[in-house]
Design a protein around this motif. Structure first.
Motif, PDB file in Angstrom:
ATOM      1  N   ALA A   1      14.779 103.575  17.824  1.00 33.58           N
ATOM      2  CA  ALA A   1      14.818 102.174  18.239  1.00 33.58           C
ATOM      3  C   ALA A   1      15.920 101.488  17.441  1.00 33.58           C
ATOM      4  O   ALA A   1      15.858 101.462  16.214  1.00 33.58           O
ATOM      5  N   LEU A   2      16.920 100.990  18.151  1.00 31.89           N
ATOM      6  CA  LEU A   2      17.995 100.287  17.455  1.00 31.89           C
ATOM      7  C   LEU A   2      17.533  98.906  16.978  1.00 31.89           C
ATOM      8  O   LEU A   2      18.034  98.380  15.991  1.00 31.89           O
ATOM      9  N   HIS A   3      16.579  98.358  17.693  1.00 30.87           N
ATOM     10  CA  HIS A   3      16.002  97.073  17.314  1.00 30.87           C
ATOM     11  C   HIS A   3      14.501  97.143  17.557  1.00 30.87           C
ATOM     12  O   HIS A   3      14.021  98.013  18.300  1.00 30.87           O
ATOM     13  N   ALA A   4      13.770  96.225  16.961  1.00 41.14           N
ATOM     14  CA  ALA A   4      12.322  96.199  17.166  1.00 41.14           C
ATOM     15  C   ALA A   4      12.011  95.932  18.635  1.00 41.14           C
ATOM     16  O   ALA A   4      12.711  95.189  19.294  1.00 41.14           O
ATOM     17  N   GLY A   5      10.987  96.583  19.136  1.00 36.46           N
ATOM     18  CA  GLY A   5      10.515  96.271  20.469  1.00 36.46           C
ATOM     19  C   GLY A   5      10.668  97.346  21.498  1.00 36.46           C
ATOM     20  O   GLY A   5       9.962  97.327  22.514  1.00 36.46           O
ATOM     21  N   ARG A   6      11.595  98.273  21.327  1.00 39.45           N
ATOM     22  CA  ARG A   6      11.719  99.330  22.322  1.00 39.45           C
ATOM     23  C   ARG A   6      12.456 100.517  21.716  1.00 39.45           C
ATOM     24  O   ARG A   6      13.208 100.376  20.753  1.00 39.45           O
ATOM     25  N   TYR A   7      12.220 101.674  22.331  1.00 41.70           N
ATOM     26  CA  TYR A   7      12.934 102.885  21.940  1.00 41.70           C
ATOM     27  C   TYR A   7      14.101 103.081  22.907  1.00 41.70           C
ATOM     28  O   TYR A   7      13.921 103.063  24.123  1.00 41.70           O
ATOM     29  N   ASP A   8      15.298 103.289  22.335  1.00 46.62           N
ATOM     30  CA  ASP A   8      16.512 103.282  23.145  1.00 46.62           C
ATOM     31  C   ASP A   8      17.008 104.672  23.540  1.00 46.62           C
ATOM     32  O   ASP A   8      17.576 104.839  24.616  1.00 46.62           O
ATOM     33  N   TYR A   9      16.845 105.647  22.677  1.00 47.63           N
ATOM     34  CA  TYR A   9      17.359 106.981  22.933  1.00 47.63           C
ATOM     35  C   TYR A   9      16.265 108.018  22.672  1.00 47.63           C
ATOM     36  O   TYR A   9      15.418 107.831  21.797  1.00 47.63           O
ATOM     37  N   TRP A  10      16.350 109.107  23.452  1.00 46.96           N
ATOM     38  CA  TRP A  10      15.365 110.175  23.351  1.00 46.96           C
ATOM     39  C   TRP A  10      16.070 111.521  23.251  1.00 46.96           C
ATOM     40  O   TRP A  10      17.119 111.739  23.850  1.00 46.96           O
ATOM     41  N   GLY A  11      15.460 112.429  22.506  1.00 49.01           N
ATOM     42  CA  GLY A  11      15.948 113.794  22.481  1.00 49.01           C
ATOM     43  C   GLY A  11      15.384 114.575  23.649  1.00 49.01           C
ATOM     44  O   GLY A  11      14.609 114.051  24.453  1.00 49.01           O
ATOM     45  N   GLN A  12      15.779 115.850  23.736  1.00 44.97           N
ATOM     46  CA  GLN A  12      15.337 116.713  24.830  1.00 44.97           C
ATOM     47  C   GLN A  12      13.932 117.244  24.612  1.00 44.97           C
ATOM     48  O   GLN A  12      13.266 117.633  25.568  1.00 44.97           O
ATOM     49  N   GLY A  13      13.501 117.271  23.372  1.00 51.84           N
ATOM     50  CA  GLY A  13      12.165 117.740  23.064  1.00 51.84           C
ATOM     51  C   GLY A  13      12.135 119.161  22.530  1.00 51.84           C
ATOM     52  O   GLY A  13      13.037 119.956  22.802  1.00 51.84           O
ATOM     53  N   THR A  14      11.102 119.464  21.776  1.00 52.97           N
ATOM     54  CA  THR A  14      10.886 120.810  21.268  1.00 52.97           C
ATOM     55  C   THR A  14       9.424 121.177  21.488  1.00 52.97           C
ATOM     56  O   THR A  14       8.529 120.361  21.254  1.00 52.97           O
ATOM     57  N   GLN A  15       9.199 122.405  21.959  1.00 55.39           N
ATOM     58  CA  GLN A  15       7.844 122.827  22.318  1.00 55.39           C
ATOM     59  C   GLN A  15       7.068 123.255  21.079  1.00 55.39           C
ATOM     60  O   GLN A  15       7.556 124.052  20.275  1.00 55.39           O
ATOM     61  N   VAL A  16       5.861 122.741  20.970  1.00 64.50           N
ATOM     62  CA  VAL A  16       4.911 123.174  19.940  1.00 64.50           C
ATOM     63  C   VAL A  16       3.682 123.721  20.657  1.00 64.50           C
ATOM     64  O   VAL A  16       3.081 123.027  21.475  1.00 64.50           O
ATOM     65  N   THR A  17       3.346 124.966  20.352  1.00 68.32           N
ATOM     66  CA  THR A  17       2.182 125.600  20.960  1.00 68.32           C
ATOM     67  C   THR A  17       1.262 126.082  19.854  1.00 68.32           C
ATOM     68  O   THR A  17       1.694 126.841  18.975  1.00 68.32           O
ATOM     69  N   VAL A  18       0.008 125.644  19.898  1.00 69.38           N
ATOM     70  CA  VAL A  18      -0.980 126.020  18.895  1.00 69.38           C
ATOM     71  C   VAL A  18      -2.048 126.869  19.572  1.00 69.38           C
ATOM     72  O   VAL A  18      -2.738 126.400  20.487  1.00 69.38           O
ATOM     73  N   SER A  19      -2.172 128.104  19.134  1.00 67.96           N
ATOM     74  CA  SER A  19      -3.144 129.005  19.731  1.00 67.96           C
ATOM     75  C   SER A  19      -4.463 128.952  18.962  1.00 67.96           C
ATOM     76  O   SER A  19      -4.489 128.735  17.756  1.00 67.96           O
ATOM     77  N   SER A  20      -5.545 129.163  19.690  1.00 59.56           N
ATOM     78  CA  SER A  20      -6.877 129.088  19.064  1.00 59.56           C
ATOM     79  C   SER A  20      -7.318 130.437  18.548  1.00 59.56           C
ATOM     80  O   SER A  20      -6.695 131.460  18.791  1.00 59.56           O
TER      81      SER A  20
END
Length: 118
Positions: A99-118
């Motif tokens: 968030a460049l300023h308060a109130g909103r998120y401006d940029y997003w990454g592509q994401g990274t997968q997290v998998t938790v097995s039981s």
């Protein structure tokens, strides 16, 4: 334009730990806050944690409080998410945002997968 690149995801057993990193680059980087969200298949994107860039003030979702820690390295323009005591319900794509300023998120990454097995 700001680019965010996440890393550190993977497969881990329940009770294990992972540390995610998000490096910001692009035009002179000046952020109000950086944070992490996550999205599991068929579910809406949900807030995980955020950190104010200048003060270091942090906020967490109740579901991760006490297990996850968000931190930042100002010199490297990088934010981290240390995840301990992972549960299968933590399985999701984790996305970094700024968030460049308060109130909103401006940029997003592509994401990274997290998998938790039981």
């Amino acid at each position: 334009q700001v680019q965010l690149v996440e890393s550190g995801g993977g497969l881990v057993q329940a009770g294990g730990s992972l540390r995610l990193s998000c490096a910001a680059s692009g035009r002179t980087f000046s952020s109000y806050a950086m944070g992490w969200f996550r999205q599991a298949p068929g579910k809406v994107r949900e807030f995980v944690a955020t950190i104010r860039w200048s003060s270091g003030l942090t906020y967490y979702a109740d579901s991760v409080k006490g297990r996850f820690t968000i931190s930042r390295d100002n010199a490297k323009n990088t934010v981290y998410l240390q995840m301990n005591s992972l549960k299968p319900e933590d399985t999701a794509v984790y996305l970094c945002t700024t968030a460049l300023h308060a109130g909103r998120y401006d940029y997003w990454g592509q994401g990274t997968q997290v998998t938790v097995s039981s």
